[in-house]
Design a protein around this motif. Sequence first.
Motif, PDB file in Angstrom:
ATOM      1  N   ARG A   1       0.827  -1.205   0.000  1.00 57.38           N
ATOM      2  CA  ARG A   1       0.000   0.000   0.000  1.00 57.38           C
ATOM      3  C   ARG A   1       0.863   1.257   0.000  1.00 57.38           C
ATOM      4  O   ARG A   1       1.876   1.324   0.689  1.00 57.38           O
ATOM      5  CB  ARG A   1      -0.913   0.011   1.218  1.00 57.38           C
TER       6      ARG A   1
ATOM      7  N   ALA B   1      -4.973   2.765  -2.713  1.00 56.51           N
ATOM      8  CA  ALA B   1      -6.138   3.181  -1.925  1.00 56.51           C
ATOM      9  C   ALA B   1      -7.331   3.556  -2.797  1.00 56.51           C
ATOM     10  O   ALA B   1      -8.262   4.193  -2.331  1.00 56.51           O
ATOM     11  CB  ALA B   1      -5.795   4.319  -0.959  1.00 56.51           C
TER      12      ALA B   1
ATOM     13  N   SER C   1      -9.907   1.247  -4.948  1.00 56.73           N
ATOM     14  CA  SER C   1     -10.126  -0.172  -5.182  1.00 56.73           C
ATOM     15  C   SER C   1     -10.453  -0.441  -6.654  1.00 56.73           C
ATOM     16  O   SER C   1     -10.963   0.414  -7.361  1.00 56.73           O
ATOM     17  CB  SER C   1     -11.271  -0.677  -4.303  1.00 56.73           C
TER      18      SER C   1
ATOM     19  N   GLY D   1     -12.248   4.148  -1.593  1.00 53.40           N
ATOM     20  CA  GLY D   1     -11.370   3.395  -0.692  1.00 53.40           C
ATOM     21  C   GLY D   1     -10.326   4.266  -0.002  1.00 53.40           C
ATOM     22  O   GLY D   1      -9.661   3.827   0.921  1.00 53.40           O
TER      23      GLY D   1
ATOM     24  N   CYS E   1      -9.369   5.002   3.919  1.00 53.79           N
ATOM     25  CA  CYS E   1      -8.675   4.072   4.808  1.00 53.79           C
ATOM     26  C   CYS E   1      -7.589   4.752   5.630  1.00 53.79           C
ATOM     27  O   CYS E   1      -7.121   4.194   6.625  1.00 53.79           O
ATOM     28  CB  CYS E   1      -8.068   2.932   3.997  1.00 53.79           C
ATOM     29  N   TYR E   2      -7.168   5.953   5.231  1.00 54.30           N
ATOM     30  CA  TYR E   2      -6.115   6.622   5.995  1.00 54.30           C
ATOM     31  C   TYR E   2      -6.675   7.447   7.156  1.00 54.30           C
ATOM     32  O   TYR E   2      -5.917   8.006   7.941  1.00 54.30           O
ATOM     33  CB  TYR E   2      -5.291   7.538   5.082  1.00 54.30           C
TER      34      TYR E   2
END
Lengths: 614, 197
Positions: free
Chosen positions: A231, A571, A573, A601, A604-605
């Motif tokens: 990632r 990040a 998708s 997506g 996510c951070y």
Amino acid sequence: MNEKEFERLLLSVQKPGRYSGGEINSVIKDKSKIDVRFAFCFPDTYEIGMSHLGMKILYSQFNAREDIWCERVFAPWLDFEEVMRKNNIPLFALESRDAIRDFDFIGFTLQYEMCYTNVLNMLDLAGVPLKSADRDESYPLVVAGGPCVCNAEPLADFIDIFFLGEGEEVDLEVIDLYKEHKKNGFNKAEFLKAAAKIEGVYVPSLYEIEYLPDGKIKSITTKDNAPKTVRKRIIADMDNCFYPENFVVPFIQIVHDRAVQEVFRGCIRGCRFCQAGFIYRPVREKSYEVVNHQAKCLCESTGYDEISLSSLSTSDYRELEPLLNNMLEWTEQNHISLALPSLRIDNFSEELLEKIAHVRKSGLTFAPEAGTQRLRDVINKNVTEEEILSTCKTAFEGGYTAVKLYFMMGLPTETDEDLKGIAELGQKIVDMYYSMPNKPKGKSVSVSMSVAVFVPKPFTPFQFEPQITKEEMERKQAYLKSCITTRKIDLSMHDSSTSFLEAVFAKGDRRLGAVLESAYKKGCKFDSWTECFDLQKWNEAFSECGIDPDFYSLRKRDYDEINPWDHLDYAVSKEFLIRENKLAHADTTTPNCREKCSACGANCYGKGVCFERR
Amino acid sequence: MKFVSHLDMNRFMTRLVNKAKIPIWFTEGFNQHAYFNFAVPLSLGFEGQYEILDLRIIDPAYSNEQLVADLNKESIPDIEFVKANEPVLKMKEIAFAEFKIIFEEVFAEKIERFFAREQIITQKTTKKGGTKDIDIAPLIKKAELSGNELTLILTAGNENNLNPTLVLSTLFELEQFKAEYSVVRTMIYDKKMQPFI
């Protein structure tokens, strides 16, 4: 080589200032007190590399550490390369003039695909074996970062470590790990294995690719417990992230010869062709106080009389009004001109125009990208014809008489109707100008339209799409030309051979490494420079390696095909990209990140636009 | 700073006066910029030991010593400011420049024979792009050789400016040899051969 001899050689080439070093704010350190020497290489000329903001940030950040000395290296232009090879001068760093062969790290920033041959050439000039497997512990580690890393598979054989995403944190983590390993007897293989455990580090030699008989990828497997997917890293808190207090100020004129102040990273828009709009997600802003303060420091430490605000779409900055008000206070007083590139058409207000008019007036540039509303919907460029016309009108009323428009050709679903739309849009702008009672007196209007060939890129909803063929492009170009009937429109359509190669390498896999090496050995370098680009040599390289470039660029890819970059996680998708691709084919737009979340997506951070209060 | 052209030097100065916060006069036109003027441009590849720069300070309380100190504080080691004073002479009163040319080897005989000529005819490119023959001998006020070091005093300024590169290329052409050399401009003089101030 002694100083005198070196100086004489420099005086025999064009622009010796490219190689002489010694600029204001360049960093000189005492070698004996340094643990890690890092050669930051930009695989293009000095003038281009020195304009790059990322390099300035990392250069200052590395050098802020006492144990690291980071120096700059650029690709020597043809004349100086000849001198270097003739006189056995190995590639050196500008600050110390030491050969980078003896450094700990050789780091490249990969900003565009067409620089790959320069990477190989620079390794060769440094006296370092090209392939990672041929470099033992006695050679520097060769690392690379930058946007092309999102699919740098064509360079997989040559690079030891790729850094995914933003480098401020991950680069230093790897350097620290290196220091630790150096203490206990350095073993490259062990080090790479350990480095692969750091988030954002991609060690290509730890991944094995298997292919199907038809040439597509069968599987991507990992070795030595390397993570299945890697990632990208981002800086979550932009206000507290490192920003340089000064820039190296060149003597010779470079492309962007001014102070550059970053405002935010990422882009809320999600234009479907734009790789930057996806790989830099999520949008993270700096507060206007921080931007203002950093900008002021930069101007003071460099003496630049011009500063530009940098982001992917500056008018989307939420605090633009207070920022400009604050900045204009000191810029005007100190005769500093403020440039605002990357403004969008739809929110380009009259007040904003007036603010820019306060300082120096340059041309106005807009990028509608496509000629009809339908196609603009397909690419999710949420700009209407009315907005384009009203912006031009505002600009003309403000005294501008020239506008420049950027378009693309060969976009998915494009028809001749869409091309005709480009010509018609230009005509409408010209007509509008002459219909204005308050148009600038006695001046003719000039509408420049530049049309580039679309290159589908990884991590965009168009990654599945083919590029148009050369024949199709030529037909489209001729047709578009025939649609333009006024001399007020200046249409430029570049020869696009490089765009075709760009598409191949953007979506290519590591089998292209052989082609790269072969083309390089035939003399290909500076491929983004028309005077150097040699399609003939590239075609020979492809056929010698038995590789069909069209396989990569002209083929529509199924949603379930494994792409060479599917083990890299930016990040966004794949499901999201597929959804967006389907919407494109249904001529349907997607709202921007601030209007509505489309669940790409990037949340996510835990930071950025995804968590802004609406 | 041999590798800095005249244009680059101008850009360098613009930034230096900004960085050093010099209270300098700005032009008032459409494109406002800090105003200064290098008396005689120095060619790329030459070193200069006595370069003259003209600028206007708008703050009467700002001393010449302060100006020199402020500029040096922000400058790089290779560009040092020596002294500032009120202009005594006008720029157009610049008449001569002195150069020190150091050859890699000694070519005494050829060099002395060359400068002993009554006429030194060479070709100069004109502004229109053509060439014309000129005699540079009257423009060479002094040529003194000591070992491998040649001191030249040449006419300088707006009219009849003679570049040492032209002198040397003519030397190599007429005397049929080739040598590596370096050039330092050591002084700028007025008509009376006094250091220009």
